[in-house]
Every structure is written in C-alpha cells, then in structure tokens.
Design a protein around this motif. Structure first.
Motif, short mmCIF file in Angstrom:
data_model
loop_
_atom_site.label_atom_id
_atom_site.label_comp_id
_atom_site.label_asym_id
_atom_site.label_seq_id
_atom_site.Cartn_x
_atom_site.Cartn_y
_atom_site.Cartn_z
N ASP A 154 0.85 -1.18 0.00
CA ASP A 154 0.00 0.00 0.00
C ASP A 154 0.90 1.23 0.00
O ASP A 154 1.23 1.76 1.04
N THR A 204 -7.92 -1.41 -4.60
CA THR A 204 -8.74 -0.22 -4.85
C THR A 204 -9.13 0.43 -3.52
O THR A 204 -9.06 1.66 -3.37
N ASP A 242 -6.11 2.28 -2.24
CA ASP A 242 -5.91 3.57 -2.90
C ASP A 242 -6.76 4.65 -2.23
O ASP A 242 -6.31 5.76 -1.98
#
Length: 129
Positions: free
Chosen positions: A20, A58, A61
């Motif tokens: 991440d 996703t 993010d």
C-alpha cells in the motif's frame, strides 16, 4: 497462522510488490488517540482471488488518500476466503470521516458490489494499555 493463510503486510512505502504505497510512517510512535480499524470481510461467491486482490488494492488507494491515515495491513485466509483489513488512523475523527466518505465514493461502488455486506464487520479500537 495456518499453512493456507496468506499474509500481506503493508508498511506504507513502495519498496515491496503489492504493498500500500504512500508516505512511510512505520517509525511514527503510537499515540493514545490513534484508532485501529479492523474489518472482517469476504467477497460474494464467484469472485476469484485476483479480483478480490484488485478490490482490496482499490480500497487501499482510497484509504491512502484519506487525511489521518497512518498504516494498513491486509490479511487473507485462503482456506475460507476471509479477509482482515487493519487500518491505523491518527484519531477517531479521521476513521469516522473516511468511513463516511467511502459510502459515497464512486470509485468504491464496484468493490462494495463484490463484498458480502451481510458478513462484513468493521470495528474501531483504541489502545488501553
């Protein structure tokens, strides 16, 4: 941890595959205001492992872009397909604000459509000792 469990730990830097990416905060001391969000989830039947991973990325993010994000770790038990998403926030307000924003975020609609929302459990914890 069982031999079937897969562990992904996210440190907040971009030095290892699949993590991440974001500003490194692993040397930041923990404070008593920090909140740890633990989400237990699974995807609906038929969503393959690659699509699950893409959905979790996703979500990552989105989380990284939120004010107050400190770190994130993802864990997956391959035997039953369950995920644990552990996010550290600077404080309860940051965690609550991010959760509210996620509900209306168009970039997360597709991911939420793949998650078994009846199974989903999200809790917030603060350090007590």
């Amino acid at each position: 941890m069982s031999e079937h469990a897969i562990f992904w730990h996210v440190h907040g830097d971009s030095s290892s595959a699949g993590d991440d990416a974001g500003p490194t905060r692993r040397n930041q001391p923990m404070n008593d205001k920090q909140v740890h969000e633990i989400a237990l989830l699974r995807f609906i039947s038929g969503v393959d492992a690659a699509d699950q991973r893409a959905g979790m990325e996703t979500l990552g993010d989105f989380i990284r872009a939120q004010p107050g994000h400190v770190s994130r770790s993802m864990y997956r038990d391959e035997a039953n397909g369950w995920w644990i998403d552990h996010v550290a926030w600077e404080d309860a307000e940051a965690a609550e604000r991010a959760m509210r924003r996620s509900q209306d975020a168009p970039e997360l609609a597709g991911v939420f459509a793949l998650i078994d929302l009846d199974f989903l459990r999200i809790s917030h914890y603060q350090r007590v000792s």
